[in-house]
Design an enzyme around this catalytic site. Structure first.
Site, PDB file in Angstrom:
ATOM      1  N   ASP A  51      -1.278  -3.275   1.755  1.00  4.04           N
ATOM      2  CA  ASP A  51      -0.833  -2.783   3.055  1.00  4.04           C
ATOM      3  C   ASP A  51       0.162  -1.644   2.852  1.00  4.04           C
ATOM      4  OD1 ASP A  51      -0.389  -3.351   6.156  1.00  4.04           O
ATOM      5  OD2 ASP A  51       1.582  -3.060   5.250  1.00  4.04           O
ATOM      6  N   TYR A  56       5.534   5.667   4.838  1.00  2.00           N
ATOM      7  CA  TYR A  56       6.242   5.121   3.682  1.00  2.00           C
ATOM      8  C   TYR A  56       6.395   6.227   2.636  1.00  2.00           C
ATOM      9  CZ  TYR A  56       5.273   0.413   5.543  1.00  2.00           C
ATOM     10  OH  TYR A  56       5.201  -0.718   6.327  1.00  2.00           O
TER      11      TYR A  56
END
Length: 328
Positions: A51, A56
């Site tokens: 995931d 990010y």
């Protein structure tokens, strides 16, 4: 490594996944080399679900995943990413088909694939869940072949319950751990009835349920456990599961006597989550190889006795519930 089905996607995945937030950013200094080693260790241990999200590390996490999988070759794990948080400002009006498609195109490039296994709306404003026209746009992206499945990552149980009213929402990612027990009250039953894949994030309450954090633990300035203690950057429930730090430390100490011999608290905490059959996969993060291997080992850890389960509920009800249950 035991496997479970990811809801109506039909995918059989490892019940312990790899949460790739740490290897992207906001967790202090995690080098690209350490990130790759952690991911490889998880995959070597049988993890088949990863995931990540486009924000990010501004794509760093997705790119590291692509490089590792390309180098490894062989069977490809199921890779889920998220979209929406690149909006600035992050408001409901920004959730349009064109904007999400642009984010998806960027993730396709970062992950070096032609179709994404799963795209999750990344904790959108609550109003987005009341816009069937927008969910229709996601159906269009499936038809175009850019995504195979779509789901949502939510902050609140109410958002999860609303999301699964849409017939093509395949998965819900939600916070659930010993310190955040509300999803088991109603949501899990509804998700099971509708064959929704349930992805559990923040399983260790940002490390508190590793049992290694103390009052003296120092966090770097670029670690969200420092800069988001009070929700300054994003929802406070994402940091330490929203539990006040001192309260959480007291709860951790009361949990310690429940640990079986030679079982780490992190393993115990992950095992507790997997007691719920509605959970498809739990996605702890890892900063290094040792953490990745430890997380994966929870799949074969000893069970938890009824007495310990009852004690966990008592600790939650007395110490933690007043702070979190009504909020998320």
């Amino acid at each position: 490594m035991k496997k479970r089905q990811l809801g109506r996607t039909g995918a059989q995945i490892s019940e312990i996944g790899f949460g790739a937030w740490q290897i992207g950013g906001s967790w202090g200094d995690v080098s690209e080399e350490d990130g790759k080693k952690a991911l490889n260790a998880a995959l070597d241990a049988g993890v088949t679900f990863i995931d990540t999200a486009d924000v990010y590390g501004d794509g760093r996490s997705e790119k590291i995943i692509a490089e590792v999988l390309k180098a490894r070759g062989g069977d490809r794990p199921f890779v889920a990413t998220k979209a929406g948080r690149r909006l600035n400002p992050h408001v409901a009006e920004g959730y349009t088909g064109a904007n999400i498609e642009a984010f998806i195109d960027r993730s396709l490039k970062n992950l070096q694939v032609e179709t994404l296994d799963l795209v999750q709306l990344h904790c959108p404003p609550t109003d987005v869940y009341y816009r069937p026209d927008f969910f229709g746009e996601l159906d269009g992206l499936v038809t175009k072949g850019k995504i195979r499945n779509y789901g949502v990552s939510v902050e609140r149980v109410e958002e999860a319950l609303k999301a699964i009213e849409y017939p093509n929402v395949a998965t819900v990612q939600i916070i659930y751990n010993i310190f955040r027990q509300r999803p088991q009250d109603l949501f899990f039953a509804e998700a099971s009835e509708k064959n929704i894949g349930v992805i559990v994030r923040v399983p260790l309450a940002s490390g508190l349920l590793s049992g290694k954090i103390t009052r003296d633990t120092a966090f770097r300035a670029d670690d969200h456990r420092n800069f988001n203690r009070n929700g300054e950057a994003f929802d406070v429930g994402e940091t330490f599961a929203g539990v006040p730090f001192e309260v959480a430390l007291q709860a951790v100490e009361e949990l310690r006597p429940l640990l079986p011999a030679d079982v780490a608290m992190s393993t115990f905490a992950l095992r507790w989550i997997l007691l719920q059959q509605a959970v498809s996969v739990v996605i702890p993060g890892a900063r290094n190889e040792a953490q990745a291997r430890s997380n994966a080992a929870a799949s074969d850890a000893p069970g938890i006795s009824p007495e310990s389960r009852a004690r966990i509920v008592e600790i939650y009800d007395r110490l933690v519930k007043p702070h979190v249950h009504h909020r998320w």
